[in-house]
Design a protein around this motif. Structure first.
Motif, mmCIF file in Angstrom:
data_model
loop_
_atom_site.group_PDB
_atom_site.id
_atom_site.type_symbol
_atom_site.label_atom_id
_atom_site.label_comp_id
_atom_site.label_asym_id
_atom_site.label_seq_id
_atom_site.Cartn_x
_atom_site.Cartn_y
_atom_site.Cartn_z
ATOM 1 N N SER A 6 0.936 -1.288 -0.063
ATOM 2 C CA SER A 6 -0.059 -0.001 0.028
ATOM 3 C C SER A 6 0.803 1.370 -0.002
ATOM 4 N N PRO A 7 0.527 2.378 -0.541
ATOM 5 C CA PRO A 7 1.248 3.710 -0.542
ATOM 6 C C PRO A 7 1.486 3.975 0.753
ATOM 7 N N ASP A 8 2.779 4.705 0.941
ATOM 8 C CA ASP A 8 3.506 5.080 2.101
ATOM 9 C C ASP A 8 3.389 6.623 2.089
ATOM 10 N N ASP A 9 2.396 7.373 2.373
ATOM 11 C CA ASP A 9 2.327 8.780 2.352
ATOM 12 C C ASP A 9 3.051 9.609 3.121
ATOM 13 N N ALA A 10 3.797 8.705 4.033
ATOM 14 C CA ALA A 10 4.748 9.613 4.926
ATOM 15 C C ALA A 10 5.976 9.831 4.177
ATOM 16 N N ARG A 11 6.253 9.314 2.975
ATOM 17 C CA ARG A 11 7.393 9.590 2.097
ATOM 18 C C ARG A 11 7.024 10.108 0.794
ATOM 19 N N LYS A 12 8.111 10.849 0.084
ATOM 20 C CA LYS A 12 7.737 11.333 -1.024
ATOM 21 C C LYS A 12 8.180 10.704 -2.182
ATOM 22 N N PRO A 13 7.663 10.585 -3.384
ATOM 23 C CA PRO A 13 7.855 9.946 -4.450
ATOM 24 C C PRO A 13 9.451 10.564 -4.933
ATOM 25 N N SER A 14 10.211 9.686 -5.645
ATOM 26 C CA SER A 14 11.465 10.269 -6.182
ATOM 27 C C SER A 14 11.280 10.095 -7.734
ATOM 28 N N TYR A 15 12.169 10.903 -8.402
ATOM 29 C CA TYR A 15 12.165 10.885 -10.070
ATOM 30 C C TYR A 15 13.341 10.514 -10.355
ATOM 31 N N ILE A 16 13.697 9.682 -11.369
ATOM 32 C CA ILE A 16 15.081 9.124 -11.695
ATOM 33 C C ILE A 16 15.208 9.340 -13.294
ATOM 34 N N GLY A 17 15.811 9.985 -13.885
ATOM 35 C CA GLY A 17 15.864 9.960 -15.419
ATOM 36 C C GLY A 17 16.947 9.141 -15.790
ATOM 37 N N GLU A 18 16.739 8.547 -17.056
ATOM 38 C CA GLU A 18 17.882 7.826 -17.694
ATOM 39 C C GLU A 18 17.813 8.057 -18.934
ATOM 40 N N ALA A 19 18.969 7.946 -19.360
ATOM 41 C CA ALA A 19 19.541 8.311 -20.919
ATOM 42 C C ALA A 19 20.767 7.608 -21.367
ATOM 43 N N GLN A 20 21.210 7.692 -22.636
ATOM 44 C CA GLN A 20 22.502 7.027 -22.958
ATOM 45 C C GLN A 20 23.269 8.205 -23.732
ATOM 46 N N ILE A 21 24.585 8.180 -23.757
ATOM 47 C CA ILE A 21 25.445 8.877 -24.458
ATOM 48 C C ILE A 21 26.322 8.113 -25.285
ATOM 49 N N LEU A 22 26.564 8.536 -26.513
ATOM 50 C CA LEU A 22 27.418 7.582 -27.245
ATOM 51 C C LEU A 22 28.778 8.000 -27.247
ATOM 52 N N THR A 23 29.773 7.062 -27.027
ATOM 53 C CA THR A 23 31.370 7.301 -26.885
ATOM 54 C C THR A 23 31.759 6.610 -27.765
ATOM 55 N N THR A 24 33.130 6.705 -27.949
ATOM 56 C CA THR A 24 33.930 5.968 -28.915
ATOM 57 C C THR A 24 33.960 4.510 -28.465
ATOM 58 N N VAL A 25 33.704 4.066 -27.392
ATOM 59 C CA VAL A 25 33.823 2.622 -27.055
ATOM 60 C C VAL A 25 32.189 2.214 -26.961
ATOM 61 N N GLY A 26 31.303 2.876 -27.176
ATOM 62 C CA GLY A 26 29.811 2.452 -27.409
ATOM 63 C C GLY A 26 29.115 3.287 -26.541
ATOM 64 N N SER A 27 27.965 2.974 -26.205
ATOM 65 C CA SER A 27 26.760 3.594 -25.333
ATOM 66 C C SER A 27 27.206 3.495 -24.214
ATOM 67 N N MET A 28 27.049 4.682 -23.221
ATOM 68 C CA MET A 28 26.972 4.732 -21.840
ATOM 69 C C MET A 28 25.647 5.075 -21.147
ATOM 70 N N PRO A 29 25.235 4.338 -20.434
ATOM 71 C CA PRO A 29 23.924 4.539 -19.701
ATOM 72 C C PRO A 29 24.210 5.472 -18.582
ATOM 73 N N LEU A 30 23.280 6.689 -18.478
ATOM 74 C CA LEU A 30 23.168 7.625 -17.606
ATOM 75 C C LEU A 30 22.090 7.445 -16.567
#
Length: 142
Positions: free
Chosen positions: A44-68
């Motif tokens: 069940s939801p725990d209203d005593a704590r706030k949600p967090s937001y995490i972004g995800e992306a990838q960048i291309l490097t000379t050795v391949g993609s790197m997750p962020l």
């Protein structure tokens, strides 16, 4: 006394007071936002704590993609969407700085003997005529 590998490893145990449910949102073009919604051990939801937001992306490097993965300071999904771009830019800047630092550390860790320090076969300066490589010291990689 010989200890077994399984005796050295602590037993993994989840913290029932720190559980989250993940909701995943994506535009299928730029990246992903994960909303971590706090929940109690029964789900069940725990209203005593706030949600967090995490972004995800990838960048291309000379050795391949790197997750962020990066935190987005927001109080709602709408706010997280609006702030995604700035948070992603900061994450890319941090990743580039870290890669540059790793490259710098790697280039400064290659050492050759100083001239006159003795070297191969007891010859001065590493065994090369004239006292070794010119300049001595560290090899600098381009």
């Amino acid at each position: 006394m010989v200890t077994k590998p399984e005796e050295k490893m602590p037993e993994p145990k989840m913290d029932a007071a720190a559980l989250y449910r993940e909701d995943v949102y994506t535009d299928r073009k730029v990246g992903t936002i994960r909303r971590l919604v706090p929940v109690k051990a029964d789900g069940s939801p725990d209203d005593a704590r706030k949600p967090s937001y995490i972004g995800e992306a990838q960048i291309l490097t000379t050795v391949g993609s790197m997750p962020l993965s990066f935190e987005i300071p927001a109080q709602s999904l709408e706010e997280a969407i609006a702030r995604y771009g700035d948070a992603a830019k900061r994450a890319v800047e941090r990743a580039v700085q870290e890669l540059q630092e790793l490259r710098r550390q790697a280039s400064s860790s290659i050492l050759i003997p100083e001239p006159g320090a003795g070297g191969l076969g007891g010859m001065p300066g590493g065994g090369l005529p004239g006292g070794g490589l010119p300049g001595g010291g560290k090899i600098k990689l381009p």
